[in-house]
Design a protein around this motif. Structure first.
Motif, mmCIF file in Angstrom:
data_model
loop_
_atom_site.group_PDB
_atom_site.id
_atom_site.type_symbol
_atom_site.label_atom_id
_atom_site.label_comp_id
_atom_site.label_asym_id
_atom_site.label_seq_id
_atom_site.Cartn_x
_atom_site.Cartn_y
_atom_site.Cartn_z
ATOM 1 N N ARG A 93 5.182 -1.083 -11.518
ATOM 2 C CA ARG A 93 6.595 -1.981 -11.346
ATOM 3 C C ARG A 93 7.064 -1.429 -9.090
ATOM 4 N NH1 ARG A 93 6.650 -0.131 -16.413
ATOM 5 N NH2 ARG A 93 7.514 -2.212 -17.739
ATOM 6 N N GLY A 94 6.520 -0.373 -8.691
ATOM 7 C CA GLY A 94 6.164 0.016 -7.618
ATOM 8 C C GLY A 94 6.444 -0.980 -6.267
ATOM 9 N N ALA A 131 0.921 -1.385 0.086
ATOM 10 C CA ALA A 131 -0.288 -0.170 -0.182
ATOM 11 C C ALA A 131 0.806 1.692 0.077
ATOM 12 C CB ALA A 131 -0.850 -0.389 1.182
ATOM 13 N N LYS A 132 2.045 0.976 0.846
ATOM 14 C CA LYS A 132 3.250 2.758 0.937
ATOM 15 C C LYS A 132 3.633 2.705 -0.612
ATOM 16 C CE LYS A 132 6.910 4.703 3.156
ATOM 17 N NZ LYS A 132 7.111 5.387 2.023
ATOM 18 N N ALA A 133 3.670 1.194 -1.289
ATOM 19 C CA ALA A 133 4.334 1.145 -3.095
ATOM 20 C C ALA A 133 3.455 2.097 -3.644
ATOM 21 C CB ALA A 133 5.269 -0.338 -2.690
ATOM 22 N N CYS A 134 2.308 1.684 -3.453
ATOM 23 C CA CYS A 134 1.124 2.078 -4.272
ATOM 24 C C CYS A 134 0.860 3.865 -3.676
ATOM 25 C CB CYS A 134 -0.369 1.772 -3.663
ATOM 26 S SG CYS A 134 -0.515 -0.143 -4.783
ATOM 27 N N ASP A 135 0.858 3.832 -3.108
ATOM 28 C CA ASP A 135 1.208 5.846 -2.328
ATOM 29 C C ASP A 135 2.127 5.975 -3.097
ATOM 30 O OD1 ASP A 135 -0.571 7.708 -0.618
ATOM 31 O OD2 ASP A 135 0.977 8.036 0.036
ATOM 32 N N ALA A 169 -0.917 5.975 -6.139
ATOM 33 C CA ALA A 169 -2.341 5.737 -6.895
ATOM 34 C C ALA A 169 -3.493 5.961 -6.395
ATOM 35 C CB ALA A 169 -1.677 4.108 -6.279
ATOM 36 N N GLU A 170 -4.604 5.440 -6.150
ATOM 37 C CA GLU A 170 -5.609 6.395 -5.781
ATOM 38 C C GLU A 170 -6.476 5.338 -5.019
ATOM 39 O OE1 GLU A 170 -7.866 9.144 -8.469
ATOM 40 O OE2 GLU A 170 -5.997 9.462 -9.388
ATOM 41 N N ASP A 182 -2.334 4.210 7.752
ATOM 42 C CA ASP A 182 -1.562 4.912 6.958
ATOM 43 C C ASP A 182 -0.328 4.462 6.091
ATOM 44 O OD1 ASP A 182 0.580 4.596 8.873
ATOM 45 O OD2 ASP A 182 0.358 6.259 9.937
ATOM 46 N N HIS A 183 -1.235 5.258 5.134
ATOM 47 C CA HIS A 183 0.212 5.133 4.399
ATOM 48 C C HIS A 183 1.248 5.886 4.297
ATOM 49 C CE1 HIS A 183 -3.056 3.035 1.715
ATOM 50 N NE2 HIS A 183 -3.701 4.652 1.527
#
Length: 116
Positions: free
Chosen positions: A53-54, A11-15, A19-20, A113-114
């Protein structure tokens, strides 16, 4: 690393890749497919690729095996398989169409939390 930590790291990598609507579902009580689903979306195919990729880069750095990545070429719905954690990176239109959160509506949503 425990699965809950893996989903938080993903989730942190997406943030980090902007990412939305990042949503994590605890699938333990509703499915045998995975322990957690992580769902997010982006507005362009290029951003979907960057998010996927993240996730892979973050997992590589943490020593977490990525079983496979599917859909990267089309980048409309990319699935990043981390074993018991499955990340779904959608293009906005596909996310609305497939609506996994509704499909798996009985799954509990994780709160985190991200930032960390």
């Amino acid at each position: 690393m425990e699965n809950k930590e893996i989903v938080k790291l993903a989730a942190k990598a997406c943030d980090d890749k902007r990412a939305e609507d990042i949503t994590a579902l605890d699938m333990n009580e509703v499915s045998l497919v995975a322990d957690y689903f992580l769902i997010c979306h982006a507005n362009t195919e290029r951003q979907v690729q960057a998010i996927a990729r993240g996730i892979k880069e973050a997992m590589d750095e943490a020593g977490v095996a990525v079983s496979r990545i599917e859909g990267l070429e089309q980048s409309r719905w990319v699935l990043v398989d981390l074993g018991d954690v499955v990340c779904h990176v959608f293009h906005r239109e596909e996310r609305v169409y497939y609506n996994l959160e509704r499909l798996w509506g009985d799954a509990e949503r994780l709160q985190f939390d991200h930032e960390g």
